[in-house]
Design a protein around this motif. Structure first.
Motif, PDB file in Angstrom:
ATOM      1  N   TRP A 100     -41.676  22.999 -35.462  1.00  0.00           N
ATOM      2  CA  TRP A 100     -40.852  21.841 -35.798  1.00  0.00           C
ATOM      3  C   TRP A 100     -41.751  20.690 -36.233  1.00  0.00           C
ATOM      4  O   TRP A 100     -42.776  20.433 -35.612  1.00  0.00           O
ATOM      5  N   HIS A 101     -41.367  20.006 -37.300  1.00  0.00           N
ATOM      6  CA  HIS A 101     -42.135  18.863 -37.797  1.00  0.00           C
ATOM      7  C   HIS A 101     -41.385  17.547 -37.603  1.00  0.00           C
ATOM      8  O   HIS A 101     -41.971  16.555 -37.177  1.00  0.00           O
ATOM      9  N   ARG A 102     -40.106  17.542 -37.957  1.00  0.00           N
ATOM     10  CA  ARG A 102     -39.293  16.320 -37.888  1.00  0.00           C
ATOM     11  C   ARG A 102     -37.913  16.668 -37.364  1.00  0.00           C
ATOM     12  O   ARG A 102     -37.407  17.751 -37.647  1.00  0.00           O
TER      13      ARG A 102
ATOM     14  N   SER B 248     -42.296  16.778 -33.493  1.00  0.00           N
ATOM     15  CA  SER B 248     -43.141  17.950 -33.737  1.00  0.00           C
ATOM     16  C   SER B 248     -43.423  18.696 -32.441  1.00  0.00           C
ATOM     17  O   SER B 248     -43.575  18.092 -31.378  1.00  0.00           O
TER      18      SER B 248
ATOM     19  N   ILE C  40     -45.943  21.143 -32.741  1.00  0.00           N
ATOM     20  CA  ILE C  40     -47.124  21.899 -33.176  1.00  0.00           C
ATOM     21  C   ILE C  40     -48.210  21.948 -32.101  1.00  0.00           C
ATOM     22  O   ILE C  40     -48.947  22.937 -31.997  1.00  0.00           O
TER      23      ILE C  40
ATOM     24  N   ASP D 126     -49.997  19.831 -41.029  1.00  0.00           N
ATOM     25  CA  ASP D 126     -49.417  18.484 -41.063  1.00  0.00           C
ATOM     26  C   ASP D 126     -49.580  17.853 -42.447  1.00  0.00           C
ATOM     27  O   ASP D 126     -48.644  17.216 -42.971  1.00  0.00           O
TER      28      ASP D 126
END
Length: 306
Positions: free
Chosen positions: A91-93, A96, A98, A113
């Protein structure tokens, strides 16, 4: 069957109208296409692919071939409900995860990223072009996807390992994507991805020169009132190599309320008799204007054909 190719360089010259029409046809008739000259740093794309492949080899490959999936294939059991893939989701937005994924190197975290920051800009640009082609405000998709915290962005990182019995299993079973706009960075050597069009499966070749492969998901079909299609696709297992797939999803936020854009809805809840009255005086006028008038009539704002 030639897959549509959209050259973003041609959006800035005399070929813009032709390129926009090609994009419109790709979204309307195909549901998938390739983008050239997308503006994403190709050295960065190569770095991401290299680091993902290294992560798989060092951390996931052995575990996969010792998994229940691999054992089921060797035992020739029922494989209709399994996928021959090794994957994880980042998931980034809006937030996150990561840093929570085991064994990701610092180099891979940083490169991913940087890549996603560039890819989100491409997704926003593409969504604006799609809106323009649909006659909507350029920010319509982005706003529809935003919810309370902005669109959701995540990446499925997958390897489709070399398979000893590819005829017995799918790499990934037939499906459409639930979300919005999917941007795929894929293998440049090993094939496997297929899309269903006009009654047949179309093989998507490996991506040379780091073109981005795009397909539209279920929510774009809903928002466009069925104009832009979400297309069935699958991944075939392969005995000649392992295929890399890095698919980033530009999706609605979880709390986003999705519905067709009002501009794209046909008039509804009117009597045919009322339509015939308007038709009698506007038969030789543009039907689009007639439909708009019927919309206004249904909403209590009708004051004649405009």
């Amino acid at each position: 069957m030639e897959i549509p190719v959209i050259d973003f360089n041609e959006l800035n010259d005399e070929k813009r109208s032709k390129t926009m029409e090609l994009l419109h046809q790709a979204c309307e008739k195909w549901g998938f296409f390739k983008i050239e000259n997308h503006g994403i740093d190709k050295k960065l794309m190569e770095k991401v692919k290299h680091l993902v492949n290294s992560h798989y080899e060092e951390n996931l490959k052995e575990r996969f071939y010792e998994s229940e999936i691999a054992k089921a294939l060797e035992n020739k059991g029922n494989n209709s409900d399994i996928d021959w893939e090794s994957s994880f989701f980042i998931w980034h937005r809006p937030t996150s995860n990561i840093d929570e994924i085991a064994n990701l190197s610092e180099d891979l975290r940083k490169a991913m990223d940087e890549y996603i920051a560039q890819l989100v800009k491409l997704a926003e640009k593409l969504s604006g072009l799609m809106c323009e082609n649909l006659g909507l405000e350029k920010c319509c998709i982005m706003e529809a996807f935003s919810g309370s915290k902005g669109p959701s962005v995540g990446t499925k990182v997958a390897k489709y390992p070399q398979c000893p019995h590819p005829q017995q299993v799918r790499g990934l079973r037939e499906h459409t994507d639930a979300g919005g706009i999917i941007l795929l960075l894929q293998d440049d050597q090993v094939p496997g991805l297929e899309f269903f069009k006009d009654g047949e499966w179309v093989e998507i070749p490996p991506s040379k020169n780091n073109t981005i492969f795009v397909n539209t998901g279920d929510q774009v079909e809903v928002l466009s009132n069925g104009r832009y299609k979400s297309t069935l696709h699958r991944v075939m297992a392969n005995d000649n190599g392992s295929r890399l797939s890095i698919a980033t999803f530009y999706n609605p936020a979880g709390d986003a309320i999705i519905s067709p854009a009002p501009k794209l809805l046909y008039p509804n809840h009117f009597s045919f008799q009322d339509y015939l009255k308007l038709y009698a005086t506007t038969k030789f006028s543009d039907k689009g204007l007639r439909f708009e008038s019927m919309k206004k009539m249904a909403n209590g704002h009708y004051n004649g054909l405009t």
